[in-house]
Design an enzyme around this catalytic site. Sequence first.
Site, PDB file in Angstrom:
ATOM      1  N   ASP A 101      33.276  42.575  36.782  1.00  0.00           N
ATOM      2  CA  ASP A 101      33.049  42.871  38.215  1.00  0.00           C
ATOM      3  C   ASP A 101      33.575  41.323  38.688  1.00  0.00           C
ATOM      4  OD1 ASP A 101      31.864  43.051  40.910  1.00  0.00           O
ATOM      5  OD2 ASP A 101      29.720  43.032  40.071  1.00  0.00           O
ATOM      6  N   HIS A 145      42.045  41.223  41.529  1.00  0.00           N
ATOM      7  CA  HIS A 145      43.118  42.820  40.130  1.00  0.00           C
ATOM      8  C   HIS A 145      43.445  42.134  39.708  1.00  0.00           C
ATOM      9  CE1 HIS A 145      39.372  44.418  42.864  1.00  0.00           C
ATOM     10  NE2 HIS A 145      40.561  45.143  43.148  1.00  0.00           N
ATOM     11  N   LEU A 187      42.217  49.044  17.975  1.00  0.00           N
ATOM     12  CA  LEU A 187      40.991  49.549  18.509  1.00  0.00           C
ATOM     13  C   LEU A 187      41.007  51.012  19.256  1.00  0.00           C
ATOM     14  CD1 LEU A 187      39.023  47.680  20.704  1.00  0.00           C
ATOM     15  CD2 LEU A 187      40.272  46.997  22.317  1.00  0.00           C
TER      16      LEU A 187
END
Length: 244
Positions: free
Chosen positions: A21, A38, A132
């Site tokens: 956020d 973004h 991962l």
Amino acid sequence: MSDNKVLEGMKIPEHVAIIMDGNGRWAKKRMLPRNMGHVQGAKTVEQICEDADSVGIKYLTVYAFSTENWSRPEKEVNAIMKLLRNYLKDCIKRANSNNMKVRVIGERSRLSEDIREKIEELEEASKNNTGLNFTIALNYGSKDEITRAVKRLAKDCVDGTADVDKIDEAMISGYLDTAGIPDPDLLIRTSGEERLSNYLLWQLAYAEFYFTDVLWPDFNKDELIKAIEKYNGRDRRYGGVNEE
Ligand code: FPP
């Protein structure tokens, strides 16, 4: 590797979930259009995947676009979709060079066809990678996920492929988009907001929460290490008691 030294002897959470956020505020502080926040946020995602892997985190799940985010101005939604499109395309190369297995959770039918195709390509191309486990929540909302799961389970009960009396927590987990992924141990939310925003409501039942004022584009390995240090100071009892 030397900055990993501070983590020596510490418990590394197996699965970290992140609510990224503060992209808009990061851009606003710099008098830039929101979209630049973004763009920078997407770069942070790339870096944090490497950092998470390097400290020994096995699963990382990020909230990229929620079922509620469609209510943002069309221009912003289009810009985020464009960014995701490019990210998914690049990610095929990156996943294979750093051995990352990528999955996407969320409701796909509302995404454009080319994005859906890229997701399938990426999941297929990275499915045998053993590094991962990176999960991207895209058009994801926990209530939507649970609703879809309940519908499928109810249909299976009607068809006779599932038995109502055998429904238990493990079975419900298996119907969620996150089937096969262990529940998160640690949730991180950046930018000072302290709420779950319809993210992994079932899966976060016993997670530790870490909130930081740092805006997502500024989040980095040092911040990740701080979150892990804090996690180590917590006493996870899963509803029980720890004997003194
Ligand atoms: C929240 O910041 C962020 C989003 C809703 C989008 C998250 C998207 C990215 C980080 C980029 C793409 C993702 C990937 C996986 C490459 P906000 O816009 O709500 O910020 P604000 O609260 O400051 O306005």
